[in-house]
Scaffold this motif. Structure first.
Motif, PDB file in Angstrom:
ATOM      1  N   THR A   5       6.545 -16.623   6.075  1.00  0.00           N
ATOM      2  CA  THR A   5       5.414 -16.159   5.276  1.00  0.00           C
ATOM      3  C   THR A   5       5.760 -14.931   4.449  1.00  0.00           C
ATOM      4  N   GLU A   6       6.755 -14.141   4.876  1.00  0.00           N
ATOM      5  CA  GLU A   6       7.133 -12.969   4.097  1.00  0.00           C
ATOM      6  C   GLU A   6       7.764 -13.361   2.770  1.00  0.00           C
ATOM      7  N   SER A   7       8.352 -14.552   2.694  1.00  0.00           N
ATOM      8  CA  SER A   7       8.995 -14.986   1.453  1.00  0.00           C
ATOM      9  C   SER A   7       7.993 -15.609   0.479  1.00  0.00           C
ATOM     10  N   SER A  76       2.705  -8.753  -9.588  1.00  0.00           N
ATOM     11  CA  SER A  76       2.274  -7.350  -9.622  1.00  0.00           C
ATOM     12  C   SER A  76       0.793  -7.234  -9.969  1.00  0.00           C
ATOM     13  N   ASP A  77       0.266  -8.140 -10.800  1.00  0.00           N
ATOM     14  CA  ASP A  77      -1.174  -8.152 -11.090  1.00  0.00           C
ATOM     15  C   ASP A  77      -1.971  -8.422  -9.819  1.00  0.00           C
ATOM     16  N   ILE A  78      -1.515  -9.408  -9.061  1.00  0.00           N
ATOM     17  CA  ILE A  78      -2.206  -9.771  -7.822  1.00  0.00           C
ATOM     18  C   ILE A  78      -2.128  -8.620  -6.826  1.00  0.00           C
ATOM     19  N   GLU A  79      -0.971  -8.001  -6.734  1.00  0.00           N
ATOM     20  CA  GLU A  79      -0.808  -6.861  -5.835  1.00  0.00           C
ATOM     21  C   GLU A  79      -1.742  -5.717  -6.231  1.00  0.00           C
ATOM     22  N   ARG A  80      -1.860  -5.486  -7.524  1.00  0.00           N
ATOM     23  CA  ARG A  80      -2.739  -4.418  -8.022  1.00  0.00           C
ATOM     24  C   ARG A  80      -4.203  -4.721  -7.675  1.00  0.00           C
ATOM     25  N   ILE A  81      -4.608  -5.977  -7.773  1.00  0.00           N
ATOM     26  CA  ILE A  81      -5.981  -6.372  -7.446  1.00  0.00           C
ATOM     27  C   ILE A  81      -6.255  -6.152  -5.962  1.00  0.00           C
ATOM     28  N   VAL A  82      -5.331  -6.581  -5.112  1.00  0.00           N
ATOM     29  CA  VAL A  82      -5.513  -6.422  -3.665  1.00  0.00           C
ATOM     30  C   VAL A  82      -5.540  -4.940  -3.291  1.00  0.00           C
ATOM     31  N   ARG A  83      -4.661  -4.155  -3.908  1.00  0.00           N
ATOM     32  CA  ARG A  83      -4.643  -2.716  -3.640  1.00  0.00           C
ATOM     33  C   ARG A  83      -5.970  -2.074  -4.076  1.00  0.00           C
ATOM     34  N   ALA A  84      -6.519  -2.514  -5.207  1.00  0.00           N
ATOM     35  CA  ALA A  84      -7.810  -1.986  -5.673  1.00  0.00           C
ATOM     36  C   ALA A  84      -8.931  -2.353  -4.707  1.00  0.00           C
ATOM     37  N   GLU A  85      -8.890  -3.579  -4.168  1.00  0.00           N
ATOM     38  CA  GLU A  85      -9.887  -3.997  -3.177  1.00  0.00           C
ATOM     39  C   GLU A  85      -9.818  -3.096  -1.942  1.00  0.00           C
ATOM     40  N   ALA A  86      -8.607  -2.822  -1.477  1.00  0.00           N
ATOM     41  CA  ALA A  86      -8.437  -1.967  -0.301  1.00  0.00           C
ATOM     42  C   ALA A  86      -8.900  -0.536  -0.603  1.00  0.00           C
ATOM     43  N   ASP A  87      -8.511  -0.009  -1.757  1.00  0.00           N
ATOM     44  CA  ASP A  87      -8.912   1.350  -2.142  1.00  0.00           C
ATOM     45  C   ASP A  87     -10.425   1.480  -2.260  1.00  0.00           C
ATOM     46  N   GLU A  88     -11.065   0.454  -2.793  1.00  0.00           N
ATOM     47  CA  GLU A  88     -12.520   0.473  -2.927  1.00  0.00           C
ATOM     48  C   GLU A  88     -13.184   0.555  -1.552  1.00  0.00           C
ATOM     49  N   ARG A  89     -12.653  -0.184  -0.595  1.00  0.00           N
ATOM     50  CA  ARG A  89     -13.218  -0.152   0.752  1.00  0.00           C
ATOM     51  C   ARG A  89     -13.073   1.230   1.384  1.00  0.00           C
ATOM     52  N   VAL A  90     -11.927   1.869   1.173  1.00  0.00           N
ATOM     53  CA  VAL A  90     -11.710   3.205   1.720  1.00  0.00           C
ATOM     54  C   VAL A  90     -12.684   4.202   1.088  1.00  0.00           C
ATOM     55  N   THR A  91     -12.880   4.105  -0.210  1.00  0.00           N
ATOM     56  CA  THR A  91     -13.801   5.001  -0.916  1.00  0.00           C
ATOM     57  C   THR A  91     -15.232   4.829  -0.424  1.00  0.00           C
ATOM     58  N   VAL A  92     -15.662   3.588  -0.300  1.00  0.00           N
ATOM     59  CA  VAL A  92     -17.025   3.323   0.161  1.00  0.00           C
ATOM     60  C   VAL A  92     -17.186   3.740   1.618  1.00  0.00           C
ATOM     61  N   ALA A 113      -7.426  -2.030   6.018  1.00  0.00           N
ATOM     62  CA  ALA A 113      -6.173  -2.130   6.756  1.00  0.00           C
ATOM     63  C   ALA A 113      -5.644  -3.557   6.779  1.00  0.00           C
ATOM     64  N   ALA A 114      -6.543  -4.528   6.882  1.00  0.00           N
ATOM     65  CA  ALA A 114      -6.139  -5.943   6.873  1.00  0.00           C
ATOM     66  C   ALA A 114      -5.496  -6.305   5.535  1.00  0.00           C
ATOM     67  N   LEU A 115      -6.018  -5.768   4.455  1.00  0.00           N
ATOM     68  CA  LEU A 115      -5.436  -6.047   3.131  1.00  0.00           C
ATOM     69  C   LEU A 115      -4.115  -5.314   2.936  1.00  0.00           C
ATOM     70  N   ILE A 116      -4.086  -4.060   3.338  1.00  0.00           N
ATOM     71  CA  ILE A 116      -2.872  -3.251   3.155  1.00  0.00           C
ATOM     72  C   ILE A 116      -1.715  -3.824   3.972  1.00  0.00           C
ATOM     73  N   ALA A 117      -2.016  -4.425   5.119  1.00  0.00           N
ATOM     74  CA  ALA A 117      -0.951  -5.015   5.939  1.00  0.00           C
ATOM     75  C   ALA A 117      -0.191  -6.097   5.173  1.00  0.00           C
ATOM     76  N   HIS A 118      -0.860  -6.793   4.293  1.00  0.00           N
ATOM     77  CA  HIS A 118      -0.199  -7.844   3.521  1.00  0.00           C
ATOM     78  C   HIS A 118       0.539  -7.280   2.321  1.00  0.00           C
ATOM     79  N   LEU A 119       0.124  -6.114   1.863  1.00  0.00           N
ATOM     80  CA  LEU A 119       0.846  -5.485   0.751  1.00  0.00           C
ATOM     81  C   LEU A 119       2.165  -4.915   1.216  1.00  0.00           C
ATOM     82  N   SER A 120       2.192  -4.371   2.404  1.00  0.00           N
ATOM     83  CA  SER A 120       3.416  -3.734   2.892  1.00  0.00           C
ATOM     84  C   SER A 120       4.487  -4.750   3.255  1.00  0.00           C
ATOM     85  N   ALA A 121       4.136  -6.042   3.203  1.00  0.00           N
ATOM     86  CA  ALA A 121       5.125  -7.083   3.484  1.00  0.00           C
ATOM     87  C   ALA A 121       6.074  -7.274   2.322  1.00  0.00           C
ATOM     88  N   ASN A 122       5.770  -6.663   1.177  1.00  0.00           N
ATOM     89  CA  ASN A 122       6.637  -6.827  -0.011  1.00  0.00           C
ATOM     90  C   ASN A 122       7.903  -6.046   0.131  1.00  0.00           C
TER      91      ASN A 122
END
Length: 122
Positions: A5-7, A76-92, A113-122
């Motif tokens: 799944t990491e690949s 990178s677009d998809i990564e940016r979207i997921v990172r924005a989703e995670a950041d929004e949750r932290v802000t709220v 944290a669930a979203l960020i866990a998938h970003l750090s797999a890159n």
């Protein structure tokens, strides 16, 4: 995550993780993953300003002729979207903390944290 799944691209990893979260009945992770996948799908949608409507009699006829190509997002677009989703949750979550709703803030932090866990797999 397994080596297999990491690949995979981020979107495929998120879909695979959603399936796992649903089987585990992890509502927090499933909600975050569904939301992120929805945000990715929305980002691919065709801009309504680009669609031209005309008279019915001049419309194209046939299966699929009215279909518009969706935007193609890079990894990178998809990564940016997921990172924005995670950041929004932290802000709220911070806003909920200030309102004394620690339970909801904790849930949002867990979703992030669930979203960020998938970003750090890159």
């Amino acid at each position: 995550m397994t080596e297999l799944t990491e690949s995979l691209p981020l979107r495929a990893r998120l879909r695979a993780a959603l399936s796992v979260a649903m089987k585990r009945r992890d509502r927090v992770a499933a909600a975050a993953l569904r939301s992120a996948l929805g945000a990715i799908d929305n980002a691919e949608a065709v801009d309504a300003a680009e669609v031209n409507a005309g008279a019915i009699e001049t419309s194209a006829v046939g299966l699929g002729v009215a279909e518009a190509r969706r935007r193609e997002l890079t990894e990178s677009d998809i990564e940016r979207i997921v990172r924005a989703e995670a950041d929004e949750r932290v802000t709220v979550a911070k806003e909920y903390d200030s309102l004394g709703r620690a339970d909801r803030a904790d849930q949002l932090r867990a979703e992030a944290a669930a979203l960020i866990a998938h970003l750090s797999a890159n």
